[in-house]
Design a protein around this motif. Structure first.
Motif, PDB file in Angstrom:
ATOM      1  N   ASN A   1       0.842  -1.181   0.000  1.00 41.96           N
ATOM      2  CA  ASN A   1       0.000   0.000   0.000  1.00 41.96           C
ATOM      3  C   ASN A   1       0.886   1.242   0.000  1.00 41.96           C
ATOM      4  O   ASN A   1       1.780   1.371   0.819  1.00 41.96           O
ATOM      5  CB  ASN A   1      -0.912  -0.027   1.238  1.00 41.96           C
ATOM      6  N   GLN A   2       0.642   2.137  -0.947  1.00 40.08           N
ATOM      7  CA  GLN A   2       1.454   3.342  -1.080  1.00 40.08           C
ATOM      8  C   GLN A   2       0.604   4.565  -0.781  1.00 40.08           C
ATOM      9  O   GLN A   2      -0.357   4.841  -1.498  1.00 40.08           O
ATOM     10  CB  GLN A   2       2.028   3.444  -2.499  1.00 40.08           C
ATOM     11  N   GLY A   3       0.934   5.279   0.256  1.00 41.17           N
ATOM     12  CA  GLY A   3       0.213   6.503   0.569  1.00 41.17           C
ATOM     13  C   GLY A   3      -1.244   6.248   0.897  1.00 41.17           C
ATOM     14  O   GLY A   3      -1.571   5.418   1.722  1.00 41.17           O
ATOM     15  N   ASN A   4      -2.123   6.982   0.209  1.00 45.44           N
ATOM     16  CA  ASN A   4      -3.562   6.900   0.456  1.00 45.44           C
ATOM     17  C   ASN A   4      -4.263   5.858  -0.411  1.00 45.44           C
ATOM     18  O   ASN A   4      -5.482   5.816  -0.427  1.00 45.44           O
ATOM     19  CB  ASN A   4      -4.208   8.268   0.216  1.00 45.44           C
ATOM     20  N   LEU A   5      -3.541   5.073  -1.162  1.00 45.20           N
ATOM     21  CA  LEU A   5      -4.171   4.076  -2.024  1.00 45.20           C
ATOM     22  C   LEU A   5      -4.823   2.982  -1.186  1.00 45.20           C
ATOM     23  O   LEU A   5      -4.268   2.553  -0.174  1.00 45.20           O
ATOM     24  CB  LEU A   5      -3.138   3.447  -2.970  1.00 45.20           C
ATOM     25  N   PRO A   6      -6.016   2.537  -1.595  1.00 48.13           N
ATOM     26  CA  PRO A   6      -6.672   1.470  -0.833  1.00 48.13           C
ATOM     27  C   PRO A   6      -5.918   0.156  -0.981  1.00 48.13           C
ATOM     28  O   PRO A   6      -5.286  -0.107  -2.004  1.00 48.13           O
ATOM     29  CB  PRO A   6      -8.061   1.381  -1.478  1.00 48.13           C
ATOM     30  N   ALA A   7      -5.981  -0.662   0.049  1.00 48.10           N
ATOM     31  CA  ALA A   7      -5.368  -1.987  -0.014  1.00 48.10           C
ATOM     32  C   ALA A   7      -6.137  -2.831  -1.024  1.00 48.10           C
ATOM     33  O   ALA A   7      -7.361  -2.781  -1.079  1.00 48.10           O
ATOM     34  CB  ALA A   7      -5.409  -2.645   1.365  1.00 48.10           C
ATOM     35  N   LYS A   8      -5.407  -3.586  -1.833  1.00 48.67           N
ATOM     36  CA  LYS A   8      -6.010  -4.423  -2.860  1.00 48.67           C
ATOM     37  C   LYS A   8      -5.614  -5.875  -2.641  1.00 48.67           C
ATOM     38  O   LYS A   8      -4.470  -6.171  -2.321  1.00 48.67           O
ATOM     39  CB  LYS A   8      -5.515  -4.040  -4.255  1.00 48.67           C
ATOM     40  N   LYS A   9      -6.574  -6.755  -2.849  1.00 53.53           N
ATOM     41  CA  LYS A   9      -6.293  -8.183  -2.923  1.00 53.53           C
ATOM     42  C   LYS A   9      -6.595  -8.573  -4.362  1.00 53.53           C
ATOM     43  O   LYS A   9      -7.617  -8.159  -4.913  1.00 53.53           O
ATOM     44  CB  LYS A   9      -7.187  -8.963  -1.946  1.00 53.53           C
ATOM     45  N   THR A  10      -5.720  -9.370  -4.978  1.00 54.28           N
ATOM     46  CA  THR A  10      -5.912  -9.730  -6.378  1.00 54.28           C
ATOM     47  C   THR A  10      -5.877 -11.240  -6.575  1.00 54.28           C
ATOM     48  O   THR A  10      -5.378 -11.983  -5.724  1.00 54.28           O
ATOM     49  CB  THR A  10      -4.830  -9.084  -7.271  1.00 54.28           C
ATOM     50  N   ALA A  11      -6.402 -11.669  -7.710  1.00 51.39           N
ATOM     51  CA  ALA A  11      -6.370 -13.078  -8.101  1.00 51.39           C
ATOM     52  C   ALA A  11      -6.215 -13.163  -9.602  1.00 51.39           C
ATOM     53  O   ALA A  11      -6.696 -12.301 -10.339  1.00 51.39           O
ATOM     54  CB  ALA A  11      -7.646 -13.789  -7.661  1.00 51.39           C
ATOM     55  N   SER A  12      -5.526 -14.199 -10.045  1.00 50.04           N
ATOM     56  CA  SER A  12      -5.329 -14.447 -11.466  1.00 50.04           C
ATOM     57  C   SER A  12      -5.344 -15.947 -11.717  1.00 50.04           C
ATOM     58  O   SER A  12      -5.224 -16.747 -10.795  1.00 50.04           O
ATOM     59  CB  SER A  12      -4.006 -13.850 -11.946  1.00 50.04           C
TER      60      SER A  12
ATOM     61  N   GLY B   1      -1.103  -7.554 -19.492  1.00 47.33           N
ATOM     62  CA  GLY B   1      -0.712  -6.880 -18.256  1.00 47.33           C
ATOM     63  C   GLY B   1      -1.885  -6.529 -17.357  1.00 47.33           C
ATOM     64  O   GLY B   1      -2.243  -5.365 -17.228  1.00 47.33           O
ATOM     65  N   TYR B   2      -2.496  -7.539 -16.744  1.00 46.15           N
ATOM     66  CA  TYR B   2      -3.626  -7.295 -15.841  1.00 46.15           C
ATOM     67  C   TYR B   2      -3.843  -8.496 -14.930  1.00 46.15           C
ATOM     68  O   TYR B   2      -3.253  -9.551 -15.136  1.00 46.15           O
ATOM     69  CB  TYR B   2      -4.913  -7.021 -16.637  1.00 46.15           C
ATOM     70  N   VAL B   3      -4.683  -8.306 -13.925  1.00 43.93           N
ATOM     71  CA  VAL B   3      -5.109  -9.397 -13.053  1.00 43.93           C
ATOM     72  C   VAL B   3      -6.573  -9.697 -13.355  1.00 43.93           C
ATOM     73  O   VAL B   3      -7.292  -8.850 -13.881  1.00 43.93           O
ATOM     74  CB  VAL B   3      -4.911  -9.068 -11.551  1.00 43.93           C
ATOM     75  N   GLN B   4      -7.002 -10.901 -13.004  1.00 45.02           N
ATOM     76  CA  GLN B   4      -8.380 -11.302 -13.292  1.00 45.02           C
ATOM     77  C   GLN B   4      -9.393 -10.689 -12.334  1.00 45.02           C
ATOM     78  O   GLN B   4     -10.543 -10.486 -12.701  1.00 45.02           O
ATOM     79  CB  GLN B   4      -8.499 -12.835 -13.237  1.00 45.02           C
ATOM     80  N   ALA B   5      -8.962 -10.412 -11.104  1.00 44.32           N
ATOM     81  CA  ALA B   5      -9.894  -9.899 -10.106  1.00 44.32           C
ATOM     82  C   ALA B   5      -9.161  -9.025  -9.100  1.00 44.32           C
ATOM     83  O   ALA B   5      -7.998  -9.281  -8.782  1.00 44.32           O
ATOM     84  CB  ALA B   5     -10.590 -11.045  -9.395  1.00 44.32           C
ATOM     85  N   VAL B   6      -9.874  -8.019  -8.607  1.00 41.62           N
ATOM     86  CA  VAL B   6      -9.341  -7.114  -7.595  1.00 41.62           C
ATOM     87  C   VAL B   6     -10.425  -6.880  -6.556  1.00 41.62           C
ATOM     88  O   VAL B   6     -11.574  -6.611  -6.898  1.00 41.62           O
ATOM     89  CB  VAL B   6      -8.942  -5.744  -8.203  1.00 41.62           C
ATOM     90  N   GLN B   7     -10.044  -6.997  -5.280  1.00 39.70           N
ATOM     91  CA  GLN B   7     -10.954  -6.634  -4.206  1.00 39.70           C
ATOM     92  C   GLN B   7     -10.403  -5.402  -3.511  1.00 39.70           C
ATOM     93  O   GLN B   7      -9.231  -5.354  -3.128  1.00 39.70           O
ATOM     94  CB  GLN B   7     -11.117  -7.751  -3.183  1.00 39.70           C
ATOM     95  N   VAL B   8     -11.251  -4.389  -3.380  1.00 38.63           N
ATOM     96  CA  VAL B   8     -10.949  -3.190  -2.612  1.00 38.63           C
ATOM     97  C   VAL B   8     -12.084  -3.029  -1.620  1.00 38.63           C
ATOM     98  O   VAL B   8     -13.257  -2.952  -2.016  1.00 38.63           O
ATOM     99  CB  VAL B   8     -10.837  -1.939  -3.517  1.00 38.63           C
ATOM    100  N   LYS B   9     -11.736  -3.050  -0.352  1.00 38.67           N
ATOM    101  CA  LYS B   9     -12.722  -2.998   0.730  1.00 38.67           C
ATOM    102  C   LYS B   9     -13.728  -4.129   0.542  1.00 38.67           C
ATOM    103  O   LYS B   9     -13.348  -5.287   0.501  1.00 38.67           O
ATOM    104  CB  LYS B   9     -13.365  -1.625   0.826  1.00 38.67           C
TER     105      LYS B   9
ATOM    106  N   ARG C   1     -19.277  -7.514 -10.847  1.00 34.24           N
ATOM    107  CA  ARG C   1     -19.010  -6.748  -9.623  1.00 34.24           C
ATOM    108  C   ARG C   1     -19.771  -7.433  -8.501  1.00 34.24           C
ATOM    109  O   ARG C   1     -20.965  -7.701  -8.615  1.00 34.24           O
ATOM    110  CB  ARG C   1     -19.479  -5.302  -9.751  1.00 34.24           C
ATOM    111  N   ALA C   2     -19.060  -7.741  -7.423  1.00 36.47           N
ATOM    112  CA  ALA C   2     -19.661  -8.415  -6.269  1.00 36.47           C
ATOM    113  C   ALA C   2     -19.346  -7.622  -5.012  1.00 36.47           C
ATOM    114  O   ALA C   2     -18.301  -6.958  -4.935  1.00 36.47           O
ATOM    115  CB  ALA C   2     -19.118  -9.832  -6.149  1.00 36.47           C
ATOM    116  N   VAL C   3     -20.226  -7.717  -4.032  1.00 33.85           N
ATOM    117  CA  VAL C   3     -20.035  -7.015  -2.766  1.00 33.85           C
ATOM    118  C   VAL C   3     -20.131  -8.040  -1.634  1.00 33.85           C
ATOM    119  O   VAL C   3     -21.072  -8.835  -1.589  1.00 33.85           O
ATOM    120  CB  VAL C   3     -21.074  -5.897  -2.563  1.00 33.85           C
ATOM    121  N   VAL C   4     -19.140  -8.011  -0.738  1.00 36.57           N
ATOM    122  CA  VAL C   4     -19.110  -8.899   0.420  1.00 36.57           C
ATOM    123  C   VAL C   4     -19.129  -8.044   1.684  1.00 36.57           C
ATOM    124  O   VAL C   4     -18.735  -6.889   1.677  1.00 36.57           O
ATOM    125  CB  VAL C   4     -17.867  -9.816   0.395  1.00 36.57           C
ATOM    126  N   GLU C   5     -19.565  -8.640   2.768  1.00 33.62           N
ATOM    127  CA  GLU C   5     -19.565  -7.930   4.070  1.00 33.62           C
ATOM    128  C   GLU C   5     -18.178  -7.953   4.665  1.00 33.62           C
ATOM    129  O   GLU C   5     -17.458  -8.903   4.542  1.00 33.62           O
ATOM    130  CB  GLU C   5     -20.547  -8.596   5.032  1.00 33.62           C
TER     131      GLU C   5
END
Length: 150
Positions: A3-14, A24-32, A146-150
């Protein structure tokens, strides 16, 4: 990625398929609480397309009879990616289906979507958009989620 500065933490999957590195990309990104899936295709774990469309000499799909099989594999890949985040189709709030042939996709979607979501009327906002081409000429469909989790 740190995490750099104010950027949100990301979890990714490929999946580790060749085109992730080439493009040059990932298949999925979770932010919050939100998971974003890149456009999913009908490939297996090795990156081979499942039910690729036969092509005309001009390199266009000759017919759209593989739409249902491609859609089914694409949803399987979506389920696998969501599972990487502890989520499932019940967490999906929006999907966009990009298709080469709208009538073929509409006919297949009525059956396949209900099967995968396990409901006569899946509780998800859905868009079906006709396009002139996708990443691979044999490809008939690509789905973003787009999916939303608790």
């Amino acid at each position: 990625m740190a995490n750099q500065g104010n950027l949100p933490a990301k979890k990714t999957a490929s999946f580790g398929v060749a085109w992730e590195g080439l493009y040059g990309y990932v298949q999925a990104v979770q932010v919050k609480d939100t998971i974003y899936l890149s456009g999913q295709l009908s490939h297996d774990s090795k990156g081979d397309l499942i039910a690729p469309a036969d092509l005309t000499p001009e390199g266009k799909p000759a017919d759209f009879s593989a739409m249902e099989a491609q859609m089914r594999q694409t949803y399987k890949n979506i389920v696998d990616l969501l599972a990487e985040f502890g989520a499932g189709l019940e967490h999906v709030v929006e999907e966009t289906l990009f298709v080469i042939d709208v009538p073929a996709a509409f006919a297949a979607a009525g059956k396949v979507r209900k099967e995968f979501y396990g409901a006569e009327i899946p509780q998800v906002a859905s868009n079906l958009i006709g396009v002139s081409g996708l990443a691979f000429p044999q490809q008939l469909i690509e789905i973003t989620i787009r999916a939303v989790v608790e």
